[in-house]
Design a protein around this motif. Structure first.
Motif, mmCIF file in Angstrom:
data_model
loop_
_atom_site.group_PDB
_atom_site.id
_atom_site.type_symbol
_atom_site.label_atom_id
_atom_site.label_comp_id
_atom_site.label_asym_id
_atom_site.label_seq_id
_atom_site.Cartn_x
_atom_site.Cartn_y
_atom_site.Cartn_z
ATOM 1 N N VAL A 141 -22.429 58.956 40.326
ATOM 2 C CA VAL A 141 -23.391 57.891 40.634
ATOM 3 C C VAL A 141 -22.840 57.024 41.761
ATOM 4 N N GLU A 174 -19.985 58.771 36.028
ATOM 5 C CA GLU A 174 -19.849 57.519 36.771
ATOM 6 C C GLU A 174 -19.456 57.763 38.220
ATOM 7 N N TYR A 231 -28.860 56.138 34.668
ATOM 8 C CA TYR A 231 -29.148 55.265 35.806
ATOM 9 C C TYR A 231 -30.597 55.422 36.265
ATOM 10 N N SER A 281 -25.658 61.129 34.658
ATOM 11 C CA SER A 281 -24.620 61.771 35.448
ATOM 12 C C SER A 281 -23.276 61.138 35.098
#
Length: 163
Positions: free
Chosen positions: A102, A99, A88, A97
């Motif tokens: 995030v 999901e 991201y 990272s």
């Protein structure tokens, strides 16, 4: 009798080796990339049990006006409950990272949650909850036409007759 036992053992070993090789090849390609690639990007954060997320997905797949409005927009999705890795970039924050991490970093607290962001990863607009296709198409036009630099979303929606 010995030949009869050797064949199943060889087949089993071949199967195990082929499975372990394919597992290692796919793991390096498992990182989802939601970094901005276009001038207009959309991130939809969903939950497994969210009926409105499923409805939004159906709208995107079936509503022709919404499909036209999505032309030129890079659409990405995150699953709130997922441990899958994701790359991201939002402004100066970037990395890899999981999901769900995030989503938490973005402050997601309802579903679906929509984030519109530009090519630098700057979040332009965030909308918690489901949006009807007609309104969603207008929101996409608002973002794509850079109207967010000139007026508030609610004013734009009223002017266009979208609410």
């Amino acid at each position: 009798m010995r030949n009869f036992l050797v064949l199943p053992i060889l087949l089993s070993l071949t199967l195990l080796l082929s499975c372990s090789k394919s597992g290692t090849n796919t793991s390096s390609a498992q990182i989802k990339d939601i970094t901005p690639k276009k001038a207009h990007n959309l991130l939809i954060v969903e939950s497994e049990s969210c009926i409105y997320c499923k409805q939004l997905d159906r709208d995107i797949k079936s509503d022709q006006n919404l499909q036209k409005a999505l032309v030129g927009v890079d659409v990405n999705k995150l699953l709130y409950e997922s441990n899958a890795k994701v790359r991201y970039r939002f402004g100066k924050e970037e990395g890899i990272s999981q999901e769900h991490e995030v989503a938490r970093m973005l402050g997601v607290n309802s579903f679906p949650y929509l984030f519109f962001y530009d090519q630098e990863g700057k979040i332009i607009l965030s909308i918690p909850g489901y949006i009807e296709p007609k309104t969603f198409a207008c929101v996409l036009d608002y973002v794509k036409e850079n109207e967010y630099t000139k007026k508030k979303l609610q004013d734009y929606l009223k002017e266009k007759g979208c609410v």
